[in-house]
Every structure is written in C-alpha cells, then in structure tokens.
Design an enzyme around this catalytic site. Structure first.
Site, short mmCIF file in Angstrom:
data_model
loop_
_atom_site.label_atom_id
_atom_site.label_comp_id
_atom_site.label_asym_id
_atom_site.label_seq_id
_atom_site.Cartn_x
_atom_site.Cartn_y
_atom_site.Cartn_z
N THR A 109 -98.20 93.56 56.75
CA THR A 109 -96.90 92.97 56.43
C THR A 109 -97.05 91.46 56.40
OG1 THR A 109 -96.22 92.74 58.74
CG2 THR A 109 -95.75 94.85 57.66
N ASN B 62 -85.22 96.53 63.09
CA ASN B 62 -86.59 96.22 62.66
C ASN B 62 -86.90 94.73 62.67
OD1 ASN B 62 -89.17 96.74 60.93
ND2 ASN B 62 -87.94 95.32 59.69
N TYR C 295 -93.60 87.00 72.51
CA TYR C 295 -93.52 88.21 71.69
C TYR C 295 -93.68 89.45 72.57
CZ TYR C 295 -94.36 91.37 67.74
OH TYR C 295 -94.29 92.40 66.83
N ASP D 55 -77.31 86.88 60.18
CA ASP D 55 -78.13 86.39 61.28
C ASP D 55 -77.91 87.35 62.44
OD1 ASP D 55 -79.28 85.16 63.44
OD2 ASP D 55 -78.06 83.35 63.37
N ARG E 58 -88.30 92.62 53.30
CA ARG E 58 -89.72 92.78 52.97
C ARG E 58 -90.41 93.59 54.07
NH1 ARG E 58 -91.87 86.56 54.06
NH2 ARG E 58 -91.46 86.52 56.30
N LYS F 67 -90.90 92.51 73.16
CA LYS F 67 -91.15 93.89 72.77
C LYS F 67 -91.12 94.84 73.96
CE LYS F 67 -91.26 93.25 68.38
NZ LYS F 67 -90.18 93.81 67.55
N ASP G 135 -80.77 90.84 56.21
CA ASP G 135 -81.86 89.89 56.44
C ASP G 135 -81.29 88.50 56.21
OD1 ASP G 135 -84.51 88.52 56.32
OD2 ASP G 135 -85.28 90.56 56.11
#
Length: 262
Positions: free
Chosen positions: A187, A87, A152, A60, A16, A156, A37
C-alpha cells in the site's frame, strides 16, 4: 458473491490502498459502500470506478462533528448502517527518545480516537437494528512491538484492546466487533513510490510466505468478518501477514537442527 447483499458499509481511509480494495470488494459482494477519506480527488475517483453502489464523503475522522455528519448523510442516503470498517491510519517512524508529544497525539487522533468516535457514532443505529459488524484494522504492530515505531505500536495495541472491550459490551446485542492485523502489505503506507522489491523485503523481514501481501488479501479477510459467514466470531483478531507473526523463518544458509549449548 452476494455475501453483503443490501448491507450498508462505511469504510474509512478508503481513497486508496486497503480501504479502496475493501470498498470495491464489498460493492462486488452486494453492499452499498460509503467511502470516507481526507483525500477528496482520490476518493471520488475510487467511487467513480466502483459505480452507483458507492458514495464518497470527505471527512476528518478525528472530529466528532465530522462523524456525526458522516453517519447522518449515510442514513439519509441508505436508511441504515450495517458495517463499519475502521481502516484509516497513519504511520510514524520514531523511537521513544525522538518521538514528540505532538506527533504522538497526531497518531493517536487518527489511529485510536478516529475508530473510537466511529464506533460511538454508528452504535446507536446498529443497536436500534439489533445487528451490526465492526471491523477495526489494527496491524501486526498491535500483536508485537517494533523498534522505532513507538506511537504507531501504541495506537495499534490500543485499537486491539478497544476492539475486545466493544465485543464484550455489545456481543449479546447483535453487534460483532473484530480486528484484522495486516502485515507487510503493498500500500502507499509501505510503498509510497510503488517500486518496492516485495520478495527482497520479505526475505529481510523473514516472512514465511516469501512475499509481501496485496490489499485485496486484507479486503477478503475484512469481508469475511463483516459478513454473516462470521456470525459466531466476536472479539477475534485475524492476522493477515503471510505468517510473519507466527515466528521467524530460518535463513537457507542456517542448519535448523543446530542447537546452541551452554
């Protein structure tokens, strides 16, 4: 439109959002795409909509064995691997004081270890071919910090740094490694219920574009970096954020010529 004709791409987190949009765009550009995914039903639905150029492999990405199987199946099906798009990611909204070690490790496992294992898994095949393109999807949070998103942000920034290292290590051997840094994109991560007011959010965040972005806009940037059109781009970072990291938009009710004096 055939910028990726006959190339083979693996795209993680492709059931997605940005990953799904990227897989669809890559297939339209002539690529064979392997979507991976943990969301099996959504992944298979995405593949059915893309058509015969797509295949779904549930995996995974934090597992070394899963990557080995994913690469093995991809090569068996298509004979090569030309592109990897890392991604897949998970978010976390905890500051330093409230973040647990277990939660930090979970975020790093998906957002850093996953891409690391993916690069390790595909590199032997790319090196044997003498060519390849890897696009790591970082974030604007990999370009600056955000209060309340310690795990997070750390993940990143780490992915951004790993991208640079890989670009330096493999650039002379025909493999390019670049990063994309999306901003506020519509998203499931940003808008799980699908009802966010994008214009209001962009005003709150003071985004120059005056709106949030669409997954397809990230997909187009990723396609460019993965294609031969970006043949001399390596180790670069491309912000797809509507100008968010360029600076803050001055609110309409503030005179931009006003200066604060000491």
């Amino acid at each position: 439109m055939n910028r990726l004709e006959n190339k083979v791409a693996i795209i993680t987190g492709a059931a997605r959002g940005q990953g799904k949009a990227t897989a669809r765009l890559f297939a339209e550009a002539g690529a064979y795409v392997v979507l991976t995914d943990r969301l099996e039903q959504e992944g298979r639905t995405a593949v059915a909509r893309i058509g015969p150029a797509a295949r779904f492999i549930m995996a995974d990405i934090s597992s070394e064995d899963a990557w080995a199987a994913l690469v093995r199946e991809t090569v068996a099906a298509f004979g090569r691997i030309d592109i990897l798009v890392n991604n897949a990611a998970i978010a976390d909204h905890h500051g330093i004081a409230d973040l647990t070690k277990a939660r930090l490790e979970t975020v790093l496992a998906v957002n850093v270890i996953g891409p690391f294992l993916g690069m390790q898994a595909v590199l032997p095949h790319m090196l044997a071919q003498g060519s390849g393109a890897i696009v790591n999807i970082s974030s604007v949070n990999g370009l600056r910090g955000t209060a309340g998103m310690a795990a997070y942000d750390a993940s990143k920034w780490a992915l951004r740094g790993m991208t640079k290292s890989a670009a330096l290590e493999y650039g002379a051997r025909g493999i390019r490694v670049n990063s994309v840094h999306p901003g506020a994109i519509r998203t499931p991560m940003l808008d799980p219920e699908g009802n966010i007011d994008g214009e209001m959010l962009s005003r709150q965040l003071r985004i120059a574009a005056g709106r949030v972005g669409d997954p397809e806009e990230v997909a187009r940037a990723t396609l460019f970096l993965a294609s031969d059109a970006a043949s001399y781009i390596n180790g670069a970072e491309l912000a797809v954020d509507g100008g968010w990291t360029a600076g803050l938009v001055v609110p309409e009710d503030v005179d931009p010529t006003t200066r604060v004096s000491n």
